[in-house]
Design an enzyme around this catalytic site. Sequence first.
Site, PDB file in Angstrom:
ATOM      1  N   TYR A  47     135.102  -9.539 -90.198  1.00  0.00           N
ATOM      2  CA  TYR A  47     134.638  -9.870 -88.858  1.00  0.00           C
ATOM      3  C   TYR A  47     133.133  -9.636 -88.798  1.00  0.00           C
ATOM      4  O   TYR A  47     132.615  -8.691 -89.403  1.00  0.00           O
ATOM      5  CB  TYR A  47     135.358  -8.994 -87.831  1.00  0.00           C
ATOM      6  CG  TYR A  47     134.881  -9.184 -86.415  1.00  0.00           C
ATOM      7  CD1 TYR A  47     135.151 -10.362 -85.736  1.00  0.00           C
ATOM      8  CD2 TYR A  47     134.164  -8.188 -85.758  1.00  0.00           C
ATOM      9  CE1 TYR A  47     134.716 -10.551 -84.431  1.00  0.00           C
ATOM     10  CE2 TYR A  47     133.729  -8.366 -84.456  1.00  0.00           C
ATOM     11  CZ  TYR A  47     134.006  -9.549 -83.792  1.00  0.00           C
ATOM     12  OH  TYR A  47     133.567  -9.727 -82.508  1.00  0.00           O
ATOM     13  N   ASP A  96     123.167  -4.797 -77.204  1.00  0.00           N
ATOM     14  CA  ASP A  96     124.097  -5.924 -77.190  1.00  0.00           C
ATOM     15  C   ASP A  96     124.146  -6.524 -75.790  1.00  0.00           C
ATOM     16  O   ASP A  96     125.125  -6.374 -75.057  1.00  0.00           O
ATOM     17  CB  ASP A  96     125.483  -5.448 -77.636  1.00  0.00           C
ATOM     18  CG  ASP A  96     126.514  -6.561 -77.651  1.00  0.00           C
ATOM     19  OD1 ASP A  96     126.108  -7.729 -77.776  1.00  0.00           O
ATOM     20  OD2 ASP A  96     127.714  -6.261 -77.539  1.00  0.00           O
ATOM     21  N   ASP A 135     131.316 -13.502 -83.943  1.00  0.00           N
ATOM     22  CA  ASP A 135     131.143 -13.355 -82.503  1.00  0.00           C
ATOM     23  C   ASP A 135     130.027 -14.301 -82.049  1.00  0.00           C
ATOM     24  O   ASP A 135     128.877 -14.148 -82.457  1.00  0.00           O
ATOM     25  CB  ASP A 135     130.772 -11.894 -82.223  1.00  0.00           C
ATOM     26  CG  ASP A 135     130.556 -11.582 -80.764  1.00  0.00           C
ATOM     27  OD1 ASP A 135     130.585 -12.503 -79.933  1.00  0.00           O
ATOM     28  OD2 ASP A 135     130.336 -10.392 -80.454  1.00  0.00           O
ATOM     29  N   ASP A 163     129.228 -14.685 -78.823  1.00  0.00           N
ATOM     30  CA  ASP A 163     128.837 -14.254 -77.477  1.00  0.00           C
ATOM     31  C   ASP A 163     129.299 -15.279 -76.427  1.00  0.00           C
ATOM     32  O   ASP A 163     130.449 -15.673 -76.412  1.00  0.00           O
ATOM     33  CB  ASP A 163     127.333 -14.009 -77.407  1.00  0.00           C
ATOM     34  CG  ASP A 163     126.946 -12.703 -78.092  1.00  0.00           C
ATOM     35  OD1 ASP A 163     127.822 -11.845 -78.291  1.00  0.00           O
ATOM     36  OD2 ASP A 163     125.762 -12.543 -78.442  1.00  0.00           O
ATOM     37  N   HIS A 166     134.522 -16.590 -81.748  1.00  0.00           N
ATOM     38  CA  HIS A 166     135.053 -16.397 -80.395  1.00  0.00           C
ATOM     39  C   HIS A 166     133.923 -16.495 -79.385  1.00  0.00           C
ATOM     40  O   HIS A 166     132.776 -16.136 -79.663  1.00  0.00           O
ATOM     41  CB  HIS A 166     135.850 -15.094 -80.263  1.00  0.00           C
ATOM     42  CG  HIS A 166     135.097 -13.827 -80.469  1.00  0.00           C
ATOM     43  ND1 HIS A 166     134.229 -13.302 -79.544  1.00  0.00           N
ATOM     44  CD2 HIS A 166     135.116 -12.944 -81.500  1.00  0.00           C
ATOM     45  CE1 HIS A 166     133.738 -12.144 -79.988  1.00  0.00           C
ATOM     46  NE2 HIS A 166     134.249 -11.915 -81.181  1.00  0.00           N
ATOM     47  N   GLU A 206     133.057 -15.894 -75.178  1.00  0.00           N
ATOM     48  CA  GLU A 206     133.539 -15.064 -74.077  1.00  0.00           C
ATOM     49  C   GLU A 206     133.167 -15.625 -72.718  1.00  0.00           C
ATOM     50  O   GLU A 206     132.394 -16.589 -72.608  1.00  0.00           O
ATOM     51  CB  GLU A 206     132.996 -13.645 -74.231  1.00  0.00           C
ATOM     52  CG  GLU A 206     131.498 -13.530 -74.106  1.00  0.00           C
ATOM     53  CD  GLU A 206     130.983 -12.211 -74.667  1.00  0.00           C
ATOM     54  OE1 GLU A 206     130.375 -11.457 -73.885  1.00  0.00           O
ATOM     55  OE2 GLU A 206     131.183 -11.942 -75.861  1.00  0.00           O
ATOM     56  N   CYS A 230     128.169  -5.090 -73.760  1.00  0.00           N
ATOM     57  CA  CYS A 230     129.301  -4.677 -74.575  1.00  0.00           C
ATOM     58  C   CYS A 230     130.572  -4.693 -73.736  1.00  0.00           C
ATOM     59  O   CYS A 230     130.589  -4.245 -72.586  1.00  0.00           O
ATOM     60  CB  CYS A 230     129.056  -3.279 -75.135  1.00  0.00           C
ATOM     61  SG  CYS A 230     130.511  -2.528 -75.901  1.00  0.00           S
ATOM     62  N   ARG A 251     137.577 -15.287 -75.792  1.00  0.00           N
ATOM     63  CA  ARG A 251     137.599 -13.883 -75.368  1.00  0.00           C
ATOM     64  C   ARG A 251     137.452 -13.834 -73.847  1.00  0.00           C
ATOM     65  O   ARG A 251     136.628 -14.536 -73.274  1.00  0.00           O
ATOM     66  CB  ARG A 251     136.442 -13.113 -76.028  1.00  0.00           C
ATOM     67  CG  ARG A 251     136.228 -11.735 -75.425  1.00  0.00           C
ATOM     68  CD  ARG A 251     135.140 -10.966 -76.135  1.00  0.00           C
ATOM     69  NE  ARG A 251     134.433 -10.085 -75.215  1.00  0.00           N
ATOM     70  CZ  ARG A 251     133.465  -9.244 -75.574  1.00  0.00           C
ATOM     71  NH1 ARG A 251     133.090  -9.158 -76.834  1.00  0.00           N
ATOM     72  NH2 ARG A 251     132.875  -8.494 -74.671  1.00  0.00           N
ATOM     73  N   GLU A 259     139.726  -8.443 -74.133  1.00  0.00           N
ATOM     74  CA  GLU A 259     138.864  -7.277 -74.356  1.00  0.00           C
ATOM     75  C   GLU A 259     139.237  -6.108 -73.458  1.00  0.00           C
ATOM     76  O   GLU A 259     139.602  -6.284 -72.292  1.00  0.00           O
ATOM     77  CB  GLU A 259     137.404  -7.672 -74.107  1.00  0.00           C
ATOM     78  CG  GLU A 259     136.385  -6.567 -74.354  1.00  0.00           C
ATOM     79  CD  GLU A 259     136.309  -6.097 -75.795  1.00  0.00           C
ATOM     80  OE1 GLU A 259     137.321  -5.551 -76.297  1.00  0.00           O
ATOM     81  OE2 GLU A 259     135.237  -6.243 -76.406  1.00  0.00           O
ATOM     82  N   ASN A 310     140.894  -5.414 -80.387  1.00  0.00           N
ATOM     83  CA  ASN A 310     139.601  -4.835 -80.766  1.00  0.00           C
ATOM     84  C   ASN A 310     139.730  -3.315 -80.816  1.00  0.00           C
ATOM     85  O   ASN A 310     139.805  -2.662 -79.782  1.00  0.00           O
ATOM     86  CB  ASN A 310     138.535  -5.247 -79.753  1.00  0.00           C
ATOM     87  CG  ASN A 310     137.164  -4.684 -80.099  1.00  0.00           C
ATOM     88  OD1 ASN A 310     136.958  -4.123 -81.173  1.00  0.00           O
ATOM     89  ND2 ASN A 310     136.215  -4.844 -79.190  1.00  0.00           N
TER      90      ASN A 310
END
Length: 302
Positions: free
Chosen positions: A48, A62, A89, A91, A116, A118, A126, A161, A191, A213
């Site tokens: 990942y 982040d 990721d 974002d 993914h 989100e 985060c 996500r 998440e 996760n």
Amino acid sequence: MLNSTRTATQKRQDLRALLEPGAAQPFPGAFTPLSARLIQEKGFPGAYISGAVISNELALPDIGLTTLSEVAARGRQIAAATDLPCLIDADTGFGEPMNVARTVQELEDAGLAGCHIEDQVNPKRCGHLDGKSMVDLETATKRIRAAADGRRDDDFLVMARTDLRATSGLDSAIDRMKALVDAGANAIFPEALADLSEFEQVCAAVDVPVLANMTEFGKSELFTRTQLAEAGVAMVIYPVTLLRAAMGAAERVLETILAEGTQASRVDEMLTRARLYELVDYEAYNRFDTSVFDFEVPTADR
């Protein structure tokens, strides 16, 4: 030697084959190409690539400060170093729906097996922090539809996500997950779920693979793979684990040098020269060109 022996298409097919409900396939977070090589050697099925880790390696928080080019470049480096499928990721997709489609194509070109996307507002934060802001359902589904429509390889995994659990509760989050699947998501990343029963409810509610996760210091308890498998989870990520371990070790060595004037007391904790050469496969380069590798390999304890 040099790069992966498996093509990007093969890796995408590998990822699809891995993601069975209840498999709880473990994907450690690779923070460098060399760490991805180690993940492969230890027998893990995939790696990942965390957006938080890419940000943190640049000494940034982040919060969506990284660019598509930075993320794709790091993803390309890591994917090239391993035969394992890599999930990255992406974002919030780096922009509006058209940008999301381009994001997917850039990640395809970089050799990733999937990504993914989100449903947070940008600038994001985060997923295990409080105070997150979410986009509306229409915006969230447009992102996923653009990602699914934008890819050129149907085997490239588009994972959605959602962080809605933290702001609107589990029922609302599940409703959104179903809508994201209808929009084209091949897998779901819920998440910051609170407990195993919530994972069970999510897995029962959607007919695509579900990711868990297991990040340290977060909202979710660090459940075992067996527990998550029994809940129906298909994939488990450990996104920042290796970075935290490496930086913790680095901090201790630096403190030792300051306190003792030498790193000698920490050498036994370090990767030996021989082990490092083994990971970068010096001998393969020697077989290719003896002028590259014309010295004696150190013994295993050096």
